[in-house]
Design a protein around this motif. Structure first.
Motif, PDB file in Angstrom:
ATOM      1  N   ALA A   1      25.989  35.827  24.431  1.00 37.38           N
ATOM      2  CA  ALA A   1      26.320  34.446  24.772  1.00 37.38           C
ATOM      3  C   ALA A   1      27.355  34.434  25.895  1.00 37.38           C
ATOM      4  N   LYS A   2      27.599  33.240  26.448  1.00 46.70           N
ATOM      5  CA  LYS A   2      28.572  33.101  27.525  1.00 46.70           C
ATOM      6  C   LYS A   2      29.549  31.967  27.199  1.00 46.70           C
TER       7      LYS A   2
ATOM      8  N   VAL B   1      42.992  36.926  33.641  1.00 42.49           N
ATOM      9  CA  VAL B   1      42.169  36.465  32.526  1.00 42.49           C
ATOM     10  C   VAL B   1      40.958  37.374  32.323  1.00 42.49           C
ATOM     11  N   GLU B   2      40.387  37.845  33.417  1.00 43.34           N
ATOM     12  CA  GLU B   2      39.252  38.768  33.344  1.00 43.34           C
ATOM     13  C   GLU B   2      39.646  40.032  32.576  1.00 43.34           C
ATOM     14  N   ALA B   3      40.786  40.599  32.906  1.00 45.52           N
ATOM     15  CA  ALA B   3      41.242  41.829  32.255  1.00 45.52           C
ATOM     16  C   ALA B   3      41.534  41.604  30.779  1.00 45.52           C
ATOM     17  N   ILE B   4      42.081  40.454  30.444  1.00 46.60           N
ATOM     18  CA  ILE B   4      42.398  40.140  29.048  1.00 46.60           C
ATOM     19  C   ILE B   4      41.124  40.102  28.217  1.00 46.60           C
ATOM     20  N   TYR B   5      40.130  39.358  28.674  1.00 43.86           N
ATOM     21  CA  TYR B   5      38.902  39.240  27.885  1.00 43.86           C
ATOM     22  C   TYR B   5      38.125  40.552  27.825  1.00 43.86           C
ATOM     23  N   GLU B   6      38.209  41.343  28.868  1.00 40.96           N
ATOM     24  CA  GLU B   6      37.492  42.620  28.840  1.00 40.96           C
ATOM     25  C   GLU B   6      38.145  43.631  27.893  1.00 40.96           C
ATOM     26  N   SER B   7      39.328  43.319  27.392  1.00 42.09           N
ATOM     27  CA  SER B   7      39.988  44.199  26.419  1.00 42.09           C
ATOM     28  C   SER B   7      39.584  43.870  24.982  1.00 42.09           C
ATOM     29  N   VAL B   8      38.787  42.818  24.811  1.00 40.19           N
ATOM     30  CA  VAL B   8      38.457  42.320  23.470  1.00 40.19           C
ATOM     31  C   VAL B   8      37.134  42.907  22.958  1.00 40.19           C
TER      32      VAL B   8
ATOM     33  N   GLU C   1      31.492  41.822  29.237  1.00 44.62           N
ATOM     34  CA  GLU C   1      31.972  41.692  30.607  1.00 44.62           C
ATOM     35  C   GLU C   1      32.624  40.331  30.793  1.00 44.62           C
ATOM     36  N   ALA C   2      33.589  40.272  31.701  1.00 47.86           N
ATOM     37  CA  ALA C   2      34.166  39.002  32.141  1.00 47.86           C
ATOM     38  C   ALA C   2      34.060  38.950  33.661  1.00 47.86           C
ATOM     39  N   ILE C   3      33.604  37.828  34.167  1.00 46.42           N
ATOM     40  CA  ILE C   3      33.355  37.671  35.604  1.00 46.42           C
ATOM     41  C   ILE C   3      34.265  36.581  36.152  1.00 46.42           C
ATOM     42  N   SER C   4      34.905  36.842  37.275  1.00 46.72           N
ATOM     43  CA  SER C   4      35.797  35.869  37.894  1.00 46.72           C
ATOM     44  C   SER C   4      35.014  34.864  38.734  1.00 46.72           C
ATOM     45  N   GLY C   5      35.471  33.619  38.699  1.00 47.30           N
ATOM     46  CA  GLY C   5      34.792  32.594  39.485  1.00 47.30           C
ATOM     47  C   GLY C   5      35.546  31.278  39.467  1.00 47.30           C
ATOM     48  N   TYR C   6      34.813  30.201  39.661  1.00 46.59           N
ATOM     49  CA  TYR C   6      35.401  28.864  39.778  1.00 46.59           C
ATOM     50  C   TYR C   6      34.595  27.893  38.925  1.00 46.59           C
ATOM     51  N   ALA C   7      35.289  26.940  38.290  1.00 45.47           N
ATOM     52  CA  ALA C   7      34.603  25.953  37.458  1.00 45.47           C
ATOM     53  C   ALA C   7      35.499  24.723  37.296  1.00 45.47           C
ATOM     54  N   GLY C   8      34.863  23.630  36.888  1.00 47.06           N
ATOM     55  CA  GLY C   8      35.616  22.421  36.559  1.00 47.06           C
ATOM     56  C   GLY C   8      35.759  21.418  37.677  1.00 47.06           C
TER      57      GLY C   8
ATOM     58  N   HIS D   1      38.139  22.385  41.353  1.00 42.49           N
ATOM     59  CA  HIS D   1      37.870  23.613  40.612  1.00 42.49           C
ATOM     60  C   HIS D   1      39.157  24.347  40.246  1.00 42.49           C
ATOM     61  N   ALA D   2      39.044  25.137  39.188  1.00 43.75           N
ATOM     62  CA  ALA D   2      40.113  26.060  38.805  1.00 43.75           C
ATOM     63  C   ALA D   2      39.545  27.469  38.788  1.00 43.75           C
ATOM     64  N   GLU D   3      40.398  28.443  39.011  1.00 39.12           N
ATOM     65  CA  GLU D   3      39.973  29.829  38.847  1.00 39.12           C
ATOM     66  C   GLU D   3      39.610  30.015  37.374  1.00 39.12           C
ATOM     67  N   ALA D   4      38.426  30.546  37.131  1.00 41.45           N
ATOM     68  CA  ALA D   4      37.908  30.644  35.761  1.00 41.45           C
ATOM     69  C   ALA D   4      37.212  31.976  35.552  1.00 41.45           C
ATOM     70  N   VAL D   5      36.874  32.259  34.304  1.00 40.56           N
ATOM     71  CA  VAL D   5      36.099  33.457  34.002  1.00 40.56           C
ATOM     72  C   VAL D   5      34.899  33.095  33.136  1.00 40.56           C
ATOM     73  N   GLU D   6      33.830  33.815  33.368  1.00 40.84           N
ATOM     74  CA  GLU D   6      32.653  33.753  32.509  1.00 40.84           C
ATOM     75  C   GLU D   6      32.734  34.949  31.573  1.00 40.84           C
ATOM     76  N   VAL D   7      32.808  34.688  30.279  1.00 39.89           N
ATOM     77  CA  VAL D   7      32.932  35.749  29.280  1.00 39.89           C
ATOM     78  C   VAL D   7      31.567  35.968  28.639  1.00 39.89           C
ATOM     79  N   ILE D   8      31.024  37.150  28.815  1.00 38.18           N
ATOM     80  CA  ILE D   8      29.724  37.505  28.247  1.00 38.18           C
ATOM     81  C   ILE D   8      30.005  38.320  26.984  1.00 38.18           C
ATOM     82  N   TYR D   9      29.577  37.784  25.831  1.00 36.37           N
ATOM     83  CA  TYR D   9      30.000  38.392  24.568  1.00 36.37           C
ATOM     84  C   TYR D   9      28.880  38.402  23.532  1.00 36.37           C
TER      85      TYR D   9
END
Length: 215
Positions: free
Chosen positions: A44-45, A56-63, A68-75, A93-101
């Motif tokens: 899921a994402k 934020v990418e590094a934080i989620y990739e430690s879980v 994978e966590a991908i950096s991007g823009y959203a909102g 937009h804000a700097e955001a991450v897509e978390v694939i889990y």
């Protein structure tokens, strides 16, 4: 530039940022029906904005359970945002991450807990030294169940802290992948001054708070 000129410039930028966040196009984004991203191969994402996406990418990739966590823009309300355009504060937009889990390993609820444990939840329009609407905290929901999880967590956290949580809650619409050089930035540039002084300390602080979720 003298102090008066600096003040005028800052006020102008603040005004531009506020206008970007309060216009009909941005309001339409906030009021839109959420888009649910289908699962692929059992994964899921989820989407989160919480300051600099390198952190934020590094934080989620430690879980555990996060592939994978991908950096991007959203909102925001503009198409094809870039690092340069989002930094103007006028794209919405804000700097955001897509978390694939893997939801069989880690739940959306736990990802929300990770989100709030890895930031200053009361800081408005930024995290740490990064300030501006492009660094604001936004947590995105794709359905009513996710929205309920988020709102319940925020209510509990506000009661615990005795302060208002700064994170905005948006219906997910679209995630725009950031430029290639932003991906895995902390991993690839461990000696970069920002990574050493901001990103890694933020990651380590999170690890101390939630050791049970770490890989």
């Amino acid at each position: 530039m003298n102090k008066l000129a600096l003040l005028v410039t800052a006020l102008m930028l603040f005004s531009c940022n506020n206008n970007a966040q309060n216009n009909p196009k941005q309001n339409a984004v906030i009021q839109a029906t959420p888009i649910e991203v289908p699962m692929e191969n059992g994964l899921a994402k989820a989407y989160f904005a919480s300051g600099c996406f390198w952190c934020v990418e590094a934080i989620y990739e430690s879980v555990k359970g996060v592939n994978e966590a991908i950096s991007g823009y959203a909102g925001g309300h503009t198409k094809n945002p870039t690092y340069e355009s989002s930094n103007t504060g006028r794209t919405g937009h804000a700097e955001a991450v897509e978390v694939i889990y893997n939801p069989e390993v880690v739940s959306f609820k736990t990802l929300v807990d990770v989100y709030f444990a890895s930031q200053n939840p009361t800081q408005v329009n930024g995290q740490g030294p990064d300030n501006g609407s492009q660094y604001r905290s936004i947590i995105f929901y794709q359905n009513a169940e996710q929205k309920a999880i988020i709102t319940q967590k925020i209510a509990a956290l506000e009661k615990q802290l005795g302060q208002k949580v700064a994170a905005e809650v948006y219906p997910f619409q679209k995630f725009w992948i950031a430029e290639a050089y932003h991906q895995d930035y902390e991993k690839l540039h461990p000696n970069h001054p920002y990574i050493k002084n901001v990103s890694i300390p933020r990651l380590n602080k999170f690890k101390q708070k939630m050791p049970e979720v770490l890989k």
